[in-house]
Design a protein around this motif. Sequence first.
Motif, PDB file in Angstrom:
ATOM      1  N   PHE A 375       3.176  94.572  82.643  1.00  0.00           N
ATOM      2  CA  PHE A 375       3.766  95.813  82.379  1.00  0.00           C
ATOM      3  C   PHE A 375       2.425  96.784  82.189  1.00  0.00           C
ATOM      4  N   ARG A 376       1.568  95.815  81.332  1.00  0.00           N
ATOM      5  CA  ARG A 376       0.115  96.719  81.115  1.00  0.00           C
ATOM      6  C   ARG A 376      -0.574  96.975  82.393  1.00  0.00           C
ATOM      7  N   GLU A 377      -0.864  96.201  82.959  1.00  0.00           N
ATOM      8  CA  GLU A 377      -1.431  96.546  84.248  1.00  0.00           C
ATOM      9  C   GLU A 377      -0.722  97.521  85.161  1.00  0.00           C
ATOM     10  N   LEU A 378       0.613  97.440  85.257  1.00  0.00           N
ATOM     11  CA  LEU A 378       0.975  98.652  86.141  1.00  0.00           C
ATOM     12  C   LEU A 378       1.060  99.945  85.483  1.00  0.00           C
ATOM     13  N   PHE A 379       1.222 100.171  84.089  1.00  0.00           N
ATOM     14  CA  PHE A 379       1.077 101.163  83.471  1.00  0.00           C
ATOM     15  C   PHE A 379      -0.183 101.685  83.283  1.00  0.00           C
ATOM     16  N   ARG A 380      -1.198 100.858  83.439  1.00  0.00           N
ATOM     17  CA  ARG A 380      -2.628 101.400  83.096  1.00  0.00           C
ATOM     18  C   ARG A 380      -2.957 102.227  84.352  1.00  0.00           C
ATOM     19  N   ASP A 381      -2.548 101.106  85.482  1.00  0.00           N
ATOM     20  CA  ASP A 381      -2.889 101.797  87.008  1.00  0.00           C
ATOM     21  C   ASP A 381      -2.279 103.045  87.275  1.00  0.00           C
ATOM     22  N   ALA A 382      -0.995 103.299  86.977  1.00  0.00           N
ATOM     23  CA  ALA A 382      -0.169 104.429  87.056  1.00  0.00           C
ATOM     24  C   ALA A 382      -1.193 105.471  86.542  1.00  0.00           C
ATOM     25  N   VAL A 383      -1.529 105.299  85.314  1.00  0.00           N
ATOM     26  CA  VAL A 383      -2.360 106.474  84.542  1.00  0.00           C
ATOM     27  C   VAL A 383      -3.668 106.656  85.314  1.00  0.00           C
ATOM     28  N   ARG A 384      -4.234 105.611  85.845  1.00  0.00           N
ATOM     29  CA  ARG A 384      -5.625 105.598  86.320  1.00  0.00           C
ATOM     30  C   ARG A 384      -5.411 106.577  87.528  1.00  0.00           C
ATOM     31  N   VAL A 385      -4.471 106.321  88.461  1.00  0.00           N
ATOM     32  CA  VAL A 385      -4.615 106.797  89.875  1.00  0.00           C
ATOM     33  C   VAL A 385      -3.939 108.417  89.613  1.00  0.00           C
ATOM     34  N   ARG A 386      -3.500 108.596  88.428  1.00  0.00           N
ATOM     35  CA  ARG A 386      -3.186 110.140  88.079  1.00  0.00           C
ATOM     36  C   ARG A 386      -4.041 110.949  87.416  1.00  0.00           C
ATOM     37  N   LEU A 387      -5.200 110.175  87.095  1.00  0.00           N
ATOM     38  CA  LEU A 387      -6.411 110.897  86.800  1.00  0.00           C
ATOM     39  C   LEU A 387      -7.483 111.332  87.904  1.00  0.00           C
ATOM     40  N   ARG A 388      -7.053 111.175  89.201  1.00  0.00           N
ATOM     41  CA  ARG A 388      -7.924 111.573  90.239  1.00  0.00           C
ATOM     42  C   ARG A 388      -7.823 113.170  90.308  1.00  0.00           C
ATOM     43  N   SER A 389      -8.764 113.755  89.901  1.00  0.00           N
ATOM     44  CA  SER A 389      -8.889 115.246  89.885  1.00  0.00           C
ATOM     45  C   SER A 389     -10.215 115.764  89.787  1.00  0.00           C
ATOM     46  N   ASP A 390     -10.592 116.839  90.335  1.00  0.00           N
ATOM     47  CA  ASP A 390     -11.908 117.662  90.036  1.00  0.00           C
ATOM     48  C   ASP A 390     -11.943 118.630  88.964  1.00  0.00           C
ATOM     49  N   VAL A 391     -10.658 118.910  88.530  1.00  0.00           N
ATOM     50  CA  VAL A 391     -10.457 120.082  87.425  1.00  0.00           C
ATOM     51  C   VAL A 391     -10.099 119.346  86.239  1.00  0.00           C
ATOM     52  N   PRO A 392     -10.131 119.859  84.876  1.00  0.00           N
ATOM     53  CA  PRO A 392      -9.846 119.424  83.810  1.00  0.00           C
ATOM     54  C   PRO A 392      -8.363 118.913  83.656  1.00  0.00           C
ATOM     55  N   ILE A 393      -8.344 117.699  83.019  1.00  0.00           N
ATOM     56  CA  ILE A 393      -6.787 116.938  82.917  1.00  0.00           C
ATOM     57  C   ILE A 393      -6.570 117.050  81.408  1.00  0.00           C
ATOM     58  N   GLY A 394      -5.320 117.540  81.201  1.00  0.00           N
ATOM     59  CA  GLY A 394      -4.797 117.290  79.960  1.00  0.00           C
ATOM     60  C   GLY A 394      -3.654 116.517  79.628  1.00  0.00           C
ATOM     61  N   THR A 395      -3.158 116.334  78.538  1.00  0.00           N
ATOM     62  CA  THR A 395      -1.774 115.553  78.267  1.00  0.00           C
ATOM     63  C   THR A 395      -0.811 116.310  77.447  1.00  0.00           C
TER      64      THR A 395
END
Length: 759
Positions: A375-395
Amino acid sequence: MSFWPARRARAASVSGRRSPESAPRARWSWRCAIPAPRSSPWTCRSPWTTCGPGSVPWRRSTRPTRTSCRSGSARSTWFTAPACWRRRARRLLTPSRCGDGRQLGGTTVCGIAGLIWCGGGAPPVELLLRMADVQRHRGPDGEGFALLSLDPCGSTSFSRNAPPPAVPQPVGGFAFRRLAILDLTDAAAQPMSNEDGSVWLVFNGEVYNYIELRAELEARGCRFRSTGDTEVVLRAYETWGMDCFSRFNGMWGIGLWDARQGALILCRDRFGVKPLHYHFDGTRLVFASEIKAVLEAPWARREPDDTAIADYLVHRRVNCSEHTFFRGIWSLPAGHFLRLEPGSASAQPRVAKWWEIRDHLEQPPGDEGACIERFRELFRDAVRVRLRSDVPIGTALSGGLDSSSVVCTARPLLRRGNQKAFSACYEGFELDEKRYIDLVVEHTGVESHITRPTAESLLSDLHRFVWHQEEPVRTTSMYAQFKVFELARRQSTPVTLDGQGADETLAGYPYFFPVHLAGLLASGRLGAWWHEAAAYARNHRRSRLHAWLSSLAGFASHRRMIRLAGRFSHEDDSSWVSPRLRRVAADIAADRQPVLRGRLNERLYEVFAWDGLPALLRYEDRNAMAHAVESRLPFMDWRLVVFLFSLPAPFKIRDGTTKWILRHAMAGTVPPAILARHDKIGFATPEKAWIRSGSTGPIADLIERAIASDPGWWEPHRLSRLWKRFREGQAASVGSLWRVANLVLWHERFSVGFNGGGG
């Protein structure tokens, strides 16, 4: 393989972009064209222009196609360039980057729209323009248009600033509004086509694994000009056909025109994170990201859908089926595609499912620790690929376990100072979560920004909020989310991550406890049932008798549990709804056939797929896109969802605690005080105080008009008594009054007529 158009679609840019005359010429294309007429505004200095509707492209004869451009009705418009032109074009237009050396690409979340005429016919260009304009908020960074043809090489792009070109065998058109997230150049402009113009794409959403798919396609010989996901979607469809969708990890609403097959294909992602609506009147199909764009079609009538309204007023549900609040306008279901072949006037759209979760369930690891690590691996990768951006990211940070897990997991993956957190707080509200927000901010060092919605701001924004939502909402919590995304845009953060989807996969809501207890009883595990009932009573300050009785309620369906709650709560009383709509509501969506094994997993999937999450996803999309913000949801990663639905119930509820596996996986990452929370607040607002403060203002006016209008949706005398009790301070349903006011405002805002009943 190469990318088409090289500069042709750039004509569809908005003001502020460079025009084709001033833009550097592309040196790369497999097409050449005859010089455009002198009167054309798209005439380039080079005779090898590929920048606009005035050009006449040459297509390679090696492309497999159903129709030859050398014959048929296309002969007078499209023809093969002379051999000497082709040789010179090959020398001059060698594969390279764009002429100015920029790296091209782009990822966009946007608004899409289109229309198709069955049997052919030139579509009204002004309608395409209006459909784009009404969705401008979804994509303020650019626009694009295309006219579609049954001729495989007849479709072309066009600009609103030039007369629309004539196309052979016209069949429809696409419109597009762009919100640029990755590369900001014109290479990502849509509608996008392949080299020979036989396949056209409009795409709203993100394919997060586009880098991995691109590498796989390049290994197959595909060549790319861009670096974003839009061209990857186009290439994937060319390579794998309809099977390409199952390879995508993301969220999307897609429109494809495949002239080789003479077919329009609409596709929505597995879980319906991104919207896609359509209307078909027998000969014309119109589709768009938002309903308001569909309503621009004069033949799409503004009439209410009694099924949706009955579900809303009686069951407090929205978006749990393909029905929208507008009769005849449908939502393409999640994990489905629509196919229409408009070659004949009698063509009919076919809707079918392309993805089913039970076909992908897996055998989880036998070891408990291995499950937590997986679960930890899947969740971390789900977050990682959603951080692909050239503009600022927030939460979006509420202070709950889900959003805190996203913030804390994303923190080490981002550069210091590149993460902002956006929250809604309320002074003096007993359910305010600011103390938990402060814990996460202190733990991670993120830059915190807070909005404070009030009753006054709600009343001020109400008309705008309803227009963006375009269908009624259940509670005022959605307005708080609206203000959070407004804050993100003000802070120049066009991408946010959110914790949506965790409650529906990890059993985060309190009403899942009775279901779990009933499952333990049904399986004969009396010792486990006794332990869990006692732990539930202890952790949630309930009596053991309450826990035992809850076990019996857990045997009821989700719908029956709601009805049972209505016997004890004014909030669930629907006696004021008209008998006609109560009869309609009683016939809605009888209990569905089980999809998954296990009582808890089955109830979770019911809420995930129908009775809860689809509405939250609609709110999320409309609230974010109202402010041109892209919201990404790591808990909706399909790999993670499949894994969680493959796990047995004790990984979700154990020892009287929800989200058991998430709490253990986040140990050491999320502050202990957050992990230890047993309350579920759910982005709550001071709704009762807000409604009461507005009981002499706009909300009161809406309810008074509801009582006076009698549209056949409620019994005016019963609604009047409910309103009177509320104004006198007696126990009454705040939620019911909010739904009535919201429905009346929706009816007035969208000029919806009545189709029966009392009005």
